[in-house]
Design a protein around this motif. Structure first.
Motif, PDB file in Angstrom:
ATOM      1  N   ILE A 199       4.418  -0.211   2.735  1.00 61.87           N
ATOM      2  CA  ILE A 199       3.373  -0.611   1.591  1.00 61.87           C
ATOM      3  C   ILE A 199       2.210  -0.827   2.548  1.00 61.87           C
ATOM      4  O   ILE A 199       2.381  -1.705   3.354  1.00 61.87           O
ATOM      5  CB  ILE A 199       3.859  -1.853   0.877  1.00 61.87           C
ATOM      6  CG1 ILE A 199       4.944  -1.417   0.350  1.00 61.87           C
ATOM      7  CG2 ILE A 199       2.789  -2.117  -0.053  1.00 61.87           C
ATOM      8  CD1 ILE A 199       5.940  -2.617  -0.455  1.00 61.87           C
ATOM      9  N   LEU A 214      -1.039  -0.320  -2.239  1.00 65.41           N
ATOM     10  CA  LEU A 214      -0.853  -1.301  -3.245  1.00 65.41           C
ATOM     11  C   LEU A 214      -2.266  -1.922  -3.499  1.00 65.41           C
ATOM     12  O   LEU A 214      -2.791  -2.655  -2.751  1.00 65.41           O
ATOM     13  CB  LEU A 214       0.156  -2.036  -2.927  1.00 65.41           C
ATOM     14  CG  LEU A 214       0.522  -3.265  -3.859  1.00 65.41           C
ATOM     15  CD1 LEU A 214       1.305  -2.449  -5.150  1.00 65.41           C
ATOM     16  CD2 LEU A 214       1.459  -4.252  -3.552  1.00 65.41           C
ATOM     17  N   LEU A 244       3.060   3.519   0.290  1.00 62.88           N
ATOM     18  CA  LEU A 244       2.536   3.238  -0.941  1.00 62.88           C
ATOM     19  C   LEU A 244       1.406   2.306  -0.746  1.00 62.88           C
ATOM     20  O   LEU A 244       1.396   1.266  -0.270  1.00 62.88           O
ATOM     21  CB  LEU A 244       3.650   2.400  -1.451  1.00 62.88           C
ATOM     22  CG  LEU A 244       3.352   1.904  -2.860  1.00 62.88           C
ATOM     23  CD1 LEU A 244       3.294   2.940  -4.003  1.00 62.88           C
ATOM     24  CD2 LEU A 244       4.329   0.932  -3.394  1.00 62.88           C
ATOM     25  N   ILE A 263       5.914  -3.832   5.322  1.00 62.91           N
ATOM     26  CA  ILE A 263       4.504  -3.822   4.869  1.00 62.91           C
ATOM     27  C   ILE A 263       3.418  -3.733   6.078  1.00 62.91           C
ATOM     28  O   ILE A 263       3.779  -4.382   7.109  1.00 62.91           O
ATOM     29  CB  ILE A 263       4.041  -5.449   4.324  1.00 62.91           C
ATOM     30  CG1 ILE A 263       4.994  -5.762   3.174  1.00 62.91           C
ATOM     31  CG2 ILE A 263       2.571  -5.374   4.068  1.00 62.91           C
ATOM     32  CD1 ILE A 263       4.774  -7.268   2.846  1.00 62.91           C
ATOM     33  N   ALA A 302       2.711  -7.249  -2.260  1.00 61.42           N
ATOM     34  CA  ALA A 302       3.390  -6.605  -1.451  1.00 61.42           C
ATOM     35  C   ALA A 302       4.598  -7.392  -0.873  1.00 61.42           C
ATOM     36  O   ALA A 302       5.756  -6.745  -0.728  1.00 61.42           O
ATOM     37  CB  ALA A 302       2.594  -5.945  -0.325  1.00 61.42           C
TER      38      ALA A 302
END
Length: 232
Positions: A119, A198, A196, A152, A141
């Motif tokens: 993320i 975010l 991803l 992350i 996250a």
């Protein structure tokens, strides 16, 4: 000792009851931050269960991406909009963790995260982050990661330009305001990964697009997807 602690906690709750962050009613035993009634009333949109959805339509034709989703529908001046406001402007990082964890459960159960490697929360400029005390996207996250164990990468990309708020800008002004404001700080983290990106709230998607453009241009990332807590 445990029994004594529980009695003290119950006594404290009797005189200083916790209240729901949405409706302000007292929380029942076992409830945390949000009461059960409000939990059921969250305007979830379940976009990650659809073959095509409005978040994907925002990014379609503008940036290469794999998929996109959001947790709930954001409407100004509603109780759930106030929940996001508390996270962003009132130092309530616990709300961000709670939202992230609930979103994480939904994403995990839907299979949306099946091949996501990491993320990348939309970074704040250091000056703004110092003022706020944290990056709300990174906090969300963390909540997702608590549920999914997905890494992350909050140091891979930085926000090099301290822009003005997007709140009162139209679509074109938003895109111009965030153009070329990000830099890849560590491309090696991103290489070969499906990441991803975010954000807390997606409106026109301009910030996410700018961040993705920088990543795609300056790393060998395998794929990019998008998610946010709220879709405005």
């Amino acid at each position: 000792m445990i029994a004594l602690f529980e009695r003290i906690r119950d006594l404290f709750q009797l005189f200083f009851p916790e209240t729901c962050e949405v409706c302000n009613n007292s929380l029942r035993y076992g409830e945390h931050l949000i009461c059960t009634d409000c939990l059921l009333d969250i305007p979830k949109i379940y976009l990650h269960n659809l073959d095509r959805n409005p978040v994907e339509d925002i990014f379609a034709g503008q940036i290469p991406f794999t998929r996109a989703t959001a947790f709930f529908n954001y409407q100004k001046h509603t109780n759930f909009a106030h929940l996001v406001h508390k996270l962003k402007y009132q130092g309530r990082d616990d709300i961000g963790i709670w939202l992230g964890e609930n979103f994480g459960v939904e994403l995990r159960n839907s299979g949306f995260l099946s091949d996501i490697d990491a993320i990348v929360p939309i970074p704040l400029h250091p000056k703004r982050q110092r003022k706020r005390g944290y990056n709300q996207s990174q906090i969300i996250a963390q909540g997702i990661s608590n549920i999914t164990q997905i890494a992350i990468f909050d140091k891979a990309v930085i926000r090099a330009v301290n822009t003005k708020t997007q709140t009162k800008k139209n679509k074109n002004e938003r895109a111009k305001n965030v153009r070329d404001i990000f830099e890849v700080a560590d491309a090696s983290l991103l290489d070969g990964k499906h990441i991803l990106i975010l954000d807390d709230v997606i409106t026109t998607g301009a910030t996410c697009i700018s961040c993705a453009e920088t990543i795609l241009k300056n790393s060998n990332v395998k794929a990019v997807s998008f998610a946010s807590i709220a879709l405005a």
